[in-house]
Motif scaffolding. Sequence first.
Motif, PDB file in Angstrom:
ATOM      1  N   GLY A  13      10.040   6.927  -1.157  1.00 51.96           N
ATOM      2  CA  GLY A  13       9.237   7.785  -0.302  1.00 51.96           C
ATOM      3  C   GLY A  13       8.723   7.139   0.964  1.00 51.96           C
ATOM      4  O   GLY A  13       7.953   7.756   1.706  1.00 51.96           O
ATOM      5  N   VAL A  14       9.145   5.903   1.225  1.00 51.77           N
ATOM      6  CA  VAL A  14       8.626   5.161   2.371  1.00 51.77           C
ATOM      7  C   VAL A  14       9.795   4.653   3.213  1.00 51.77           C
ATOM      8  O   VAL A  14      10.734   4.061   2.688  1.00 51.77           O
ATOM      9  CB  VAL A  14       7.770   3.958   1.905  1.00 51.77           C
ATOM     10  CG1 VAL A  14       7.283   3.145   3.087  1.00 51.77           C
ATOM     11  CG2 VAL A  14       6.612   4.413   1.049  1.00 51.77           C
ATOM     12  N   GLY A  15       9.718   4.889   4.519  1.00 53.88           N
ATOM     13  CA  GLY A  15      10.751   4.394   5.428  1.00 53.88           C
ATOM     14  C   GLY A  15      10.285   3.161   6.175  1.00 53.88           C
ATOM     15  O   GLY A  15       9.083   2.892   6.289  1.00 53.88           O
ATOM     16  N   LEU A  16      11.247   2.414   6.698  1.00 49.61           N
ATOM     17  CA  LEU A  16      10.925   1.207   7.469  1.00 49.61           C
ATOM     18  C   LEU A  16      10.053   1.520   8.683  1.00 49.61           C
ATOM     19  O   LEU A  16       9.133   0.768   8.995  1.00 49.61           O
ATOM     20  CB  LEU A  16      12.203   0.508   7.939  1.00 49.61           C
ATOM     21  CG  LEU A  16      12.867  -0.443   6.969  1.00 49.61           C
ATOM     22  CD1 LEU A  16      14.118  -1.049   7.582  1.00 49.61           C
ATOM     23  CD2 LEU A  16      11.923  -1.532   6.542  1.00 49.61           C
ATOM     24  N   ALA A  17      10.350   2.605   9.358  1.00 49.84           N
ATOM     25  CA  ALA A  17       9.569   2.963  10.546  1.00 49.84           C
ATOM     26  C   ALA A  17       8.095   3.136  10.189  1.00 49.84           C
ATOM     27  O   ALA A  17       7.209   2.713  10.946  1.00 49.84           O
ATOM     28  CB  ALA A  17      10.117   4.240  11.180  1.00 49.84           C
ATOM     29  N   ARG A  52       0.835  -1.207   0.000  1.00 52.56           N
ATOM     30  CA  ARG A  52       0.000   0.000   0.000  1.00 52.56           C
ATOM     31  C   ARG A  52       0.865   1.251   0.000  1.00 52.56           C
ATOM     32  O   ARG A  52       0.640   2.185  -0.782  1.00 52.56           O
ATOM     33  CB  ARG A  52      -0.926  -0.018   1.227  1.00 52.56           C
ATOM     34  CG  ARG A  52      -1.866   1.168   1.324  1.00 52.56           C
ATOM     35  CD  ARG A  52      -2.721   1.096   2.589  1.00 52.56           C
ATOM     36  NE  ARG A  52      -1.958   1.165   3.822  1.00 52.56           N
ATOM     37  CZ  ARG A  52      -1.469   2.294   4.341  1.00 52.56           C
ATOM     38  NH1 ARG A  52      -1.672   3.451   3.747  1.00 52.56           N
ATOM     39  NH2 ARG A  52      -0.802   2.264   5.479  1.00 52.56           N
ATOM     40  N   LEU A  53       1.877   1.263   0.846  1.00 51.76           N
ATOM     41  CA  LEU A  53       2.746   2.439   0.946  1.00 51.76           C
ATOM     42  C   LEU A  53       3.639   2.602  -0.283  1.00 51.76           C
ATOM     43  O   LEU A  53       3.802   3.718  -0.795  1.00 51.76           O
ATOM     44  CB  LEU A  53       3.582   2.359   2.230  1.00 51.76           C
ATOM     45  CG  LEU A  53       2.777   2.509   3.523  1.00 51.76           C
ATOM     46  CD1 LEU A  53       3.604   2.087   4.735  1.00 51.76           C
ATOM     47  CD2 LEU A  53       2.272   3.933   3.680  1.00 51.76           C
ATOM     48  N   PHE A  54       4.223   1.517  -0.777  1.00 55.17           N
ATOM     49  CA  PHE A  54       5.062   1.601  -1.980  1.00 55.17           C
ATOM     50  C   PHE A  54       4.237   2.080  -3.180  1.00 55.17           C
ATOM     51  O   PHE A  54       4.712   2.857  -4.002  1.00 55.17           O
ATOM     52  CB  PHE A  54       5.700   0.252  -2.315  1.00 55.17           C
ATOM     53  CG  PHE A  54       6.717  -0.237  -1.322  1.00 55.17           C
ATOM     54  CD1 PHE A  54       7.593   0.635  -0.683  1.00 55.17           C
ATOM     55  CD2 PHE A  54       6.807  -1.586  -1.029  1.00 55.17           C
ATOM     56  CE1 PHE A  54       8.539   0.179   0.229  1.00 55.17           C
ATOM     57  CE2 PHE A  54       7.749  -2.058  -0.117  1.00 55.17           C
ATOM     58  CZ  PHE A  54       8.620  -1.181   0.510  1.00 55.17           C
ATOM     59  N   ALA A  55       3.011   1.615  -3.281  1.00 53.89           N
ATOM     60  CA  ALA A  55       2.147   2.021  -4.395  1.00 53.89           C
ATOM     61  C   ALA A  55       1.785   3.495  -4.303  1.00 53.89           C
ATOM     62  O   ALA A  55       1.725   4.196  -5.312  1.00 53.89           O
ATOM     63  CB  ALA A  55       0.881   1.169  -4.420  1.00 53.89           C
ATOM     64  N   ALA A  56       1.553   3.976  -3.101  1.00 54.69           N
ATOM     65  CA  ALA A  56       1.117   5.361  -2.915  1.00 54.69           C
ATOM     66  C   ALA A  56       2.258   6.359  -3.096  1.00 54.69           C
ATOM     67  O   ALA A  56       2.057   7.418  -3.698  1.00 54.69           O
ATOM     68  CB  ALA A  56       0.491   5.537  -1.527  1.00 54.69           C
ATOM     69  N   GLN A 105       5.035   0.750  11.580  1.00 52.23           N
ATOM     70  CA  GLN A 105       3.942   1.422  12.284  1.00 52.23           C
ATOM     71  C   GLN A 105       2.607   1.092  11.637  1.00 52.23           C
ATOM     72  O   GLN A 105       1.631   0.769  12.328  1.00 52.23           O
ATOM     73  CB  GLN A 105       4.163   2.937  12.298  1.00 52.23           C
ATOM     74  CG  GLN A 105       3.068   3.669  13.058  1.00 52.23           C
ATOM     75  CD  GLN A 105       3.295   5.171  13.066  1.00 52.23           C
ATOM     76  OE1 GLN A 105       4.098   5.712  12.315  1.00 52.23           O
ATOM     77  NE2 GLN A 105       2.560   5.853  13.943  1.00 52.23           N
ATOM     78  N   ALA A 106       2.551   1.152  10.313  1.00 54.56           N
ATOM     79  CA  ALA A 106       1.302   0.844   9.606  1.00 54.56           C
ATOM     80  C   ALA A 106       0.889  -0.613   9.820  1.00 54.56           C
ATOM     81  O   ALA A 106      -0.303  -0.919   9.903  1.00 54.56           O
ATOM     82  CB  ALA A 106       1.457   1.135   8.115  1.00 54.56           C
ATOM     83  N   ALA A 107       1.880  -1.495   9.917  1.00 51.30           N
ATOM     84  CA  ALA A 107       1.595  -2.916  10.119  1.00 51.30           C
ATOM     85  C   ALA A 107       1.317  -3.254  11.575  1.00 51.30           C
ATOM     86  O   ALA A 107       0.840  -4.354  11.885  1.00 51.30           O
ATOM     87  CB  ALA A 107       2.764  -3.755   9.606  1.00 51.30           C
ATOM     88  N   LEU A 122       9.720  -7.218  11.472  1.00 52.84           N
ATOM     89  CA  LEU A 122       9.995  -7.055  10.038  1.00 52.84           C
ATOM     90  C   LEU A 122      11.277  -7.789   9.672  1.00 52.84           C
ATOM     91  O   LEU A 122      11.310  -8.546   8.693  1.00 52.84           O
ATOM     92  CB  LEU A 122      10.113  -5.570   9.671  1.00 52.84           C
ATOM     93  CG  LEU A 122      10.341  -5.326   8.176  1.00 52.84           C
ATOM     94  CD1 LEU A 122       9.519  -4.159   7.694  1.00 52.84           C
ATOM     95  CD2 LEU A 122      11.805  -5.098   7.866  1.00 52.84           C
ATOM     96  N   TYR A 123      12.332  -7.594  10.490  1.00 46.18           N
ATOM     97  CA  TYR A 123      13.614  -8.235  10.188  1.00 46.18           C
ATOM     98  C   TYR A 123      13.568  -9.753  10.348  1.00 46.18           C
ATOM     99  O   TYR A 123      14.395 -10.461   9.776  1.00 46.18           O
ATOM    100  CB  TYR A 123      14.730  -7.642  11.049  1.00 46.18           C
ATOM    101  CG  TYR A 123      15.110  -6.245  10.621  1.00 46.18           C
ATOM    102  CD1 TYR A 123      15.462  -5.968   9.304  1.00 46.18           C
ATOM    103  CD2 TYR A 123      15.112  -5.190  11.531  1.00 46.18           C
ATOM    104  CE1 TYR A 123      15.808  -4.691   8.907  1.00 46.18           C
ATOM    105  CE2 TYR A 123      15.466  -3.906  11.141  1.00 46.18           C
ATOM    106  CZ  TYR A 123      15.807  -3.661   9.822  1.00 46.18           C
ATOM    107  OH  TYR A 123      16.143  -2.397   9.426  1.00 46.18           O
TER     108      TYR A 123
END
Length: 196
Positions: free
Chosen positions: A32-36, A23-27, A40-42, A49-50
């Motif tokens: 433009g998207v960081g791991l944090a 969702r974030l990569f598409a938007a 947080q969204a997940a 994640l790791y």
Amino acid sequence: MPDLSRRQQREQTRQTLLREGRRLFAARGYAGVGLAEIVQAAGVTKGALYHHFENKAALFHAVLAEVQREVAGRVVAAAEAPDDPWTRFTAGCEAFLAASTDPAVQRIMLVDGPAVLGWAQWRALDEVNSARHLTEALDALIETGVLAPQPVAPLTRLLSGAMNEAALWLATSGRPEDMTYTVAALTRMLSALRAT
């Protein structure tokens, strides 16, 4: 409801990371998207994640593979419907264009995919999920005499490149009629390949 097993919890966490990452990569695109933001969204920790992905690029790779499989599934479904090999082939090509012009698919699969993974790794994924189906369709057309006998590998790459470029252009053209024009141009181009 019984508690989820550890395996089920891990898979649920992985699927949530994939969904939110996608969702974030598409938007906003990969850069433009960081791991944090993803964790947080997940609703998980960076450690979670790791546990599933080595880094953001590995998560993106998994998202891209998922998107490519979905597009390939749409292409195969469209290509299986018609009865004759030529119509199956052209229906599959049109389905690829239609699926690839979705802005989310286009950004992940055609823009960020090659840039993030590098050309060789992106091509390897494309080979597994897309080019393989195109090669099989072209082989069938040659076997049935619809196309003249010829090496399939260069034809696969030429057609794949043309359709990828058309999908990129369509995704940014902003004119709905351009899809109709592109399908008509693709049909003329493909028809020129016919032996019969």
